[in-house]
Design an enzyme around this catalytic site. Structure first.
Site, mmCIF file in Angstrom:
data_model
loop_
_atom_site.group_PDB
_atom_site.id
_atom_site.type_symbol
_atom_site.label_atom_id
_atom_site.label_comp_id
_atom_site.label_asym_id
_atom_site.label_seq_id
_atom_site.Cartn_x
_atom_site.Cartn_y
_atom_site.Cartn_z
ATOM 1 N N THR A 194 0.835 -1.204 0.000
ATOM 2 C CA THR A 194 0.000 0.000 0.000
ATOM 3 C C THR A 194 0.869 1.254 0.000
ATOM 4 O O THR A 194 1.924 1.290 0.611
ATOM 5 C CB THR A 194 -0.954 0.036 1.224
ATOM 6 O OG1 THR A 194 -1.887 -1.016 1.089
ATOM 7 C CG2 THR A 194 -1.717 1.326 1.345
ATOM 8 N N ARG A 222 -12.323 -9.291 -2.524
ATOM 9 C CA ARG A 222 -12.023 -8.774 -1.173
ATOM 10 C C ARG A 222 -11.647 -7.294 -1.259
ATOM 11 O O ARG A 222 -10.877 -6.886 -2.115
ATOM 12 C CB ARG A 222 -10.875 -9.580 -0.564
ATOM 13 C CG ARG A 222 -10.378 -9.072 0.794
ATOM 14 C CD ARG A 222 -9.177 -8.167 0.641
ATOM 15 N NE ARG A 222 -8.589 -7.819 1.942
ATOM 16 C CZ ARG A 222 -7.671 -6.893 2.118
ATOM 17 N NH1 ARG A 222 -7.212 -6.222 1.085
ATOM 18 N NH2 ARG A 222 -7.196 -6.639 3.306
ATOM 19 N N GLY A 224 -10.054 -4.138 1.041
ATOM 20 C CA GLY A 224 -9.367 -3.805 2.291
ATOM 21 C C GLY A 224 -9.717 -2.411 2.780
ATOM 22 O O GLY A 224 -10.743 -1.834 2.387
ATOM 23 N N ASP A 225 -8.859 -1.880 3.627
ATOM 24 C CA ASP A 225 -9.126 -0.571 4.232
ATOM 25 C C ASP A 225 -8.807 0.596 3.293
ATOM 26 O O ASP A 225 -9.373 1.683 3.437
ATOM 27 C CB ASP A 225 -8.315 -0.410 5.523
ATOM 28 C CG ASP A 225 -6.814 -0.551 5.282
ATOM 29 O OD1 ASP A 225 -6.427 -1.364 4.414
ATOM 30 O OD2 ASP A 225 -6.031 0.133 5.957
ATOM 31 N N THR A 245 -1.401 1.882 6.315
ATOM 32 C CA THR A 245 -0.989 0.638 5.657
ATOM 33 C C THR A 245 -0.929 -0.464 6.699
ATOM 34 O O THR A 245 -0.520 -0.218 7.837
ATOM 35 C CB THR A 245 0.376 0.771 4.960
ATOM 36 O OG1 THR A 245 0.719 -0.510 4.409
ATOM 37 C CG2 THR A 245 1.483 1.217 5.888
ATOM 38 N N GLY A 246 -1.343 -1.655 6.316
ATOM 39 C CA GLY A 246 -1.283 -2.764 7.266
ATOM 40 C C GLY A 246 -2.364 -3.787 7.016
ATOM 41 O O GLY A 246 -2.907 -3.873 5.910
ATOM 42 N N THR A 247 -2.663 -4.548 8.039
ATOM 43 C CA THR A 247 -3.673 -5.603 7.953
ATOM 44 C C THR A 247 -5.050 -4.951 7.808
ATOM 45 O O THR A 247 -5.683 -4.581 8.799
ATOM 46 C CB THR A 247 -3.632 -6.465 9.216
ATOM 47 O OG1 THR A 247 -3.570 -5.600 10.352
ATOM 48 C CG2 THR A 247 -2.407 -7.358 9.250
HETATM 49 N N1 ASP Z 1 -3.993 -2.272 3.950
HETATM 50 C C1 ASP Z 1 -3.896 -2.970 2.696
HETATM 51 C C2 ASP Z 1 -5.055 -3.885 2.505
HETATM 52 O O1 ASP Z 1 -5.468 -4.498 3.474
HETATM 53 C C3 ASP Z 1 -2.675 -3.797 2.586
HETATM 54 C C4 ASP Z 1 -1.406 -3.129 2.870
HETATM 55 O O2 ASP Z 1 -1.333 -2.095 3.529
HETATM 56 O O3 ASP Z 1 -0.428 -3.655 2.403
HETATM 57 O O4 ASP Z 1 -5.525 -4.034 1.403
#
Ligand code: ASP
Length: 327
Positions: A194, A222, A224-225, A245-247
């Site tokens: 991200t 799917r 994401g955020d 950025t993250g989960t």
């Molecule tokens: N936050 C992003 C997602 O869940 C992934 C990432 O930050 O790498 O799609």
């Protein structure tokens, strides 16, 4: 108001083990971050808006294959690419987002068009592509997003039930050196990608933008955020601008970006206190891993993360960009 305009960016967070990187790879990341910060800084120096600065920075991050967005995006379980992006203007609270696009060259430009011309905030999949086409945005073949490093990541995850968060700097080191993947010191599950940017302009306005390929081996469809206003992106002149950025699932459940703003607004805490609480305290409670970049109306910049590293940097107008990878 006499504030110095500033821009901050991230290119993903994760388990970036120092000995897995070589100095050439590190130098490439630093150079890419610095160049993109300078481009954003130029927009601000010329009196451009924070919105234009973050859009331009994220467009450049999407074009750079080192980062998981646009060219360089990760693969879904189906071996395809599905991209998400969002942008928000702190001055008006206008926002635009798109998700699950497969052919739009620069998802952030589509999100920006949604903000600029649409009554809606978000389009997804075929509808998002139809909108982007109507707006005359550039389309690419899906092979445009391909990079060898992301493909290798996907091969490792494929056939397992697990998804992988990108950003795996070491994959680049190994992909480019052809080192055996068994020796990979990086836990492939701990990968984030991200890209994002936040900025404060000379008029005191804030903006944020976020763009991603998502997570490796994600189920098709799917989301994401990153494209969700309040989760992966938020901006309000009264408080701050945030890109995460993250989960993604945990950032959605925690409304991470908005929570930083809400804590400032409702509790009167500083940008630093609010973002540290979200990243170091609230997200870890639900095993949320990652980080964010944020700026407030006074020009304070924070770049916290709860992983081992995060590709990040900031630049104040008239000053040299500052970039970092590790703690
Ligand atoms: N936050 C992003 C997602 O869940 C992934 C990432 O930050 O790498 O799609």
């Amino acid at each position: 108001m006499n504030v110095k305009p500033v821009i901050a960016i991230h290119g993903g967070a994760g388990t970036i083990v120092r000995h897995a990187m070589n100095t050439d790879v590190e130098a490439r990341y630093h150079a890419a971050l610095a160049e993109i910060l300078s481009a954003g800084e130029r927009v601000l120096a010329e009196g451009g808006s924070a919105l234009d600065a973050v859009t331009e920075a994220v467009r450049l991050l999407e074009d750079c294959p080192l980062f998981n967005a646009g060219h360089g995006a990760v693969f879904t379980a189906a071996g395809t690419h599905e991209l998400d992006a969002s942008v928000m203007d702190g001055a008006t609270l206008d926002a635009g987002a798109i998700s699950c696009v497969t052919r739009v060259k620069n998802p952030v430009l589509a999100a920006r068009r949604v903000l600029d011309v649409s009554d809606h905030v978000m389009f997804t999949a075929a509808g998002a592509e139809a909108f982007a086409r109507e707006q005359g945005l550039e389309f690419v073949e899906p092979s445009y997003y391909y990079t060898e490093a992301r493909y290798e990541q996907w091969l490792k995850a494929r056939g397992t039930s697990r998804t992988m968060l990108d950003h795996d700097a070491a994959t680049f080191a190994f992909a480019s050196s052809n080192a055996p993947s068994e020796d990979d010191p990086i836990d492939p599950i701990k990968k984030f990608g991200t890209v994002g940017a936040v900025a404060l302009d000379a008029h005191g306005h804030l903006a944020a933008a976020t763009s991603t390929g998502g997570i490796t081996n994600k189920q098709a469809g799917r989301v994401g955020d990153a494209p969700l206003i309040g989760a992966g992106c938020y901006a309000n002149d009264a408080t701050c601008a945030v890109s995460t950025t993250g989960t993604g699932e945990m950032f959605i459940r925690m409304l991470a970006a908005y929570d930083v703003s809400a804590q400032m607004e409702y509790c009167g805490v500083s940008l630093e206190q609010a973002s540290n609480d979200v990243v170091m305290n609230k997200l870890p409670r639900i095993e949320g891993r990652g980080g964010l970049v944020a700026v407030d109306a006074k020009g304070n910049v924070v770049l916290p993360f709860n992983t081992e590293g995060m590709y990040r940097g900031y630049a104040r107008v008239g000053e040299a960009p500052v970039t970092a990878i590790y703690r």
